[in-house]
Motif scaffolding. Structure first.
Motif, mmCIF file in Angstrom:
data_model
loop_
_atom_site.group_PDB
_atom_site.id
_atom_site.type_symbol
_atom_site.label_atom_id
_atom_site.label_comp_id
_atom_site.label_asym_id
_atom_site.label_seq_id
_atom_site.Cartn_x
_atom_site.Cartn_y
_atom_site.Cartn_z
ATOM 1 N N LEU A 5 0.824 -1.205 0.000
ATOM 2 C CA LEU A 5 0.000 0.000 0.000
ATOM 3 C C LEU A 5 0.861 1.259 0.000
ATOM 4 C CD1 LEU A 5 -2.788 1.189 -0.034
ATOM 5 C CD2 LEU A 5 -2.857 1.016 2.452
ATOM 6 N N THR A 6 1.980 1.242 0.747
ATOM 7 C CA THR A 6 2.824 2.435 0.790
ATOM 8 C C THR A 6 3.401 2.751 -0.587
ATOM 9 O OG1 THR A 6 4.713 1.109 1.497
ATOM 10 C CG2 THR A 6 3.439 2.223 3.223
ATOM 11 N N GLU A 7 3.697 1.750 -1.402
ATOM 12 C CA GLU A 7 4.193 1.981 -2.756
ATOM 13 C C GLU A 7 3.131 2.682 -3.596
ATOM 14 O OE1 GLU A 7 5.556 -1.716 -4.354
ATOM 15 O OE2 GLU A 7 7.105 -1.935 -2.834
ATOM 16 N N VAL A 8 1.879 2.244 -3.445
ATOM 17 C CA VAL A 8 0.771 2.865 -4.166
ATOM 18 C C VAL A 8 0.590 4.304 -3.678
ATOM 19 C CG1 VAL A 8 -1.714 2.788 -4.569
ATOM 20 C CG2 VAL A 8 -0.378 0.677 -4.639
ATOM 21 N N GLU A 9 0.657 4.483 -2.362
ATOM 22 C CA GLU A 9 0.513 5.833 -1.798
ATOM 23 C C GLU A 9 1.626 6.757 -2.300
ATOM 24 O OE1 GLU A 9 -1.663 4.544 2.388
ATOM 25 O OE2 GLU A 9 0.506 4.807 2.335
ATOM 26 N N ASN A 10 2.854 6.267 -2.318
ATOM 27 C CA ASN A 10 3.979 7.081 -2.789
ATOM 28 C C ASN A 10 3.848 7.407 -4.274
ATOM 29 O OD1 ASN A 10 5.153 7.177 -0.261
ATOM 30 N ND2 ASN A 10 6.451 5.399 -0.630
ATOM 31 N N ALA A 11 3.412 6.438 -5.062
ATOM 32 C CA ALA A 11 3.185 6.686 -6.491
ATOM 33 C C ALA A 11 2.082 7.722 -6.669
ATOM 34 C CB ALA A 11 2.836 5.384 -7.208
ATOM 35 N N ALA A 12 1.056 7.649 -5.832
ATOM 36 C CA ALA A 12 -0.047 8.615 -5.909
ATOM 37 C C ALA A 12 0.447 10.030 -5.598
ATOM 38 C CB ALA A 12 -1.173 8.220 -4.952
ATOM 39 N N VAL A 13 1.386 10.161 -4.663
ATOM 40 C CA VAL A 13 1.962 11.471 -4.344
ATOM 41 C C VAL A 13 2.678 12.033 -5.565
ATOM 42 C CG1 VAL A 13 3.764 12.639 -2.986
ATOM 43 C CG2 VAL A 13 2.149 11.092 -1.857
ATOM 44 N N VAL A 14 3.470 11.203 -6.233
ATOM 45 C CA VAL A 14 4.185 11.627 -7.442
ATOM 46 C C VAL A 14 3.190 12.067 -8.505
ATOM 47 C CG1 VAL A 14 5.669 10.868 -9.346
ATOM 48 C CG2 VAL A 14 6.177 10.148 -7.004
ATOM 49 N N LEU A 15 2.179 11.246 -8.733
ATOM 50 C CA LEU A 15 1.190 11.562 -9.763
ATOM 51 C C LEU A 15 0.419 12.839 -9.433
ATOM 52 C CD1 LEU A 15 -0.068 7.954 -10.493
ATOM 53 C CD2 LEU A 15 1.431 9.361 -11.928
ATOM 54 N N LYS A 16 0.127 13.030 -8.151
ATOM 55 C CA LYS A 16 -0.583 14.246 -7.746
ATOM 56 C C LYS A 16 0.287 15.480 -7.986
ATOM 57 C CE LYS A 16 -3.065 16.397 -3.937
ATOM 58 N NZ LYS A 16 -3.496 16.297 -2.561
ATOM 59 N N LEU A 17 1.561 15.399 -7.610
ATOM 60 C CA LEU A 17 2.471 16.527 -7.819
ATOM 61 C C LEU A 17 2.620 16.843 -9.303
ATOM 62 C CD1 LEU A 17 5.235 15.788 -5.198
ATOM 63 C CD2 LEU A 17 3.827 17.843 -5.306
ATOM 64 N N LEU A 18 2.746 15.802 -10.118
ATOM 65 C CA LEU A 18 2.937 16.003 -11.557
ATOM 66 C C LEU A 18 1.610 16.230 -12.282
ATOM 67 C CD1 LEU A 18 5.820 13.502 -12.338
ATOM 68 C CD2 LEU A 18 5.934 15.913 -11.662
ATOM 69 N N GLY A 19 0.502 16.137 -11.550
ATOM 70 C CA GLY A 19 -0.802 16.431 -12.130
ATOM 71 C C GLY A 19 -1.031 17.928 -12.315
ATOM 72 N N ASP A 20 -0.165 18.730 -11.711
ATOM 73 C CA ASP A 20 -0.218 20.184 -11.905
ATOM 74 C C ASP A 20 0.622 20.511 -13.132
ATOM 75 O OD1 ASP A 20 -0.593 23.040 -10.469
ATOM 76 O OD2 ASP A 20 1.405 22.886 -11.369
ATOM 77 N N LYS A 21 0.046 21.232 -14.098
ATOM 78 C CA LYS A 21 0.748 21.450 -15.373
ATOM 79 C C LYS A 21 2.031 22.252 -15.208
ATOM 80 C CE LYS A 21 -1.968 25.450 -16.799
ATOM 81 N NZ LYS A 21 -2.868 26.018 -17.770
ATOM 82 N N THR A 22 2.077 23.177 -14.266
ATOM 83 C CA THR A 22 3.304 23.950 -14.057
ATOM 84 C C THR A 22 4.404 23.061 -13.506
ATOM 85 O OG1 THR A 22 2.038 25.972 -13.692
ATOM 86 C CG2 THR A 22 4.325 25.964 -12.901
ATOM 87 N N ARG A 23 4.074 22.250 -12.500
ATOM 88 C CA ARG A 23 5.087 21.347 -11.934
ATOM 89 C C ARG A 23 5.524 20.311 -12.956
ATOM 90 N NH1 ARG A 23 2.055 22.318 -7.150
ATOM 91 N NH2 ARG A 23 0.784 20.467 -7.391
#
Length: 114
Positions: A5-23
């Motif tokens: 689950l922590t791997e999924v959570e960490n991947a979700a953090v990356v995806l959320k950060l990169l979900g912002d077009k500026t970032r």
């Protein structure tokens, strides 16, 4: 053994950060370059505090690294990041953005802070 689950959570953090077009664009620009905040301010035509906030979020997550040179901070992509392979796969889907730096050079604003 399944995905932790922590791997999924960490991947979700990356995806959320990169979900912002500026970032996402910042990370793409850092794929082949080391940049100062002032360059991103020029590229995005955004305020320095706004750009710094995006960079701080990326740095806090470990996606980018920061190096101080004199009074300026330069940023680069952290290739030692635990989820770099995920970031790399996302970046492969995007067109090269190095022309943005050529435009800065032509305008005389490439690394204007140095």
């Amino acid at each position: 053994m399944g995905i932790h689950l922590t791997e999924v959570e960490n991947a979700a953090v990356v995806l959320k950060l990169l979900g912002d077009k500026t970032r996402l664009m910042i990370v793409k620009l850092l794929e082949n370059n080391t940049c100062c905040v002032c360059e991103f301010v020029e590229i995005f035509q955004a305020s320095q505090p706004s750009v710094s906030q995006h960079l701080r979020k990326l740095k806090d997550a470990g996606i980018v690294t920061e190096e101080r040179r004199g009074q300026w901070n330069f940023y680069s992509l952290n290739r030692d990041y635990d989820y770099y392979s995920l970031v790399e796969q996302i970046l492969k889907q995007l067109p090269n953005q190095d022309h943005k730096f050529k435009e800065l050079e032509e305008n005389g604003t490439r690394i204007s802070c140095c």
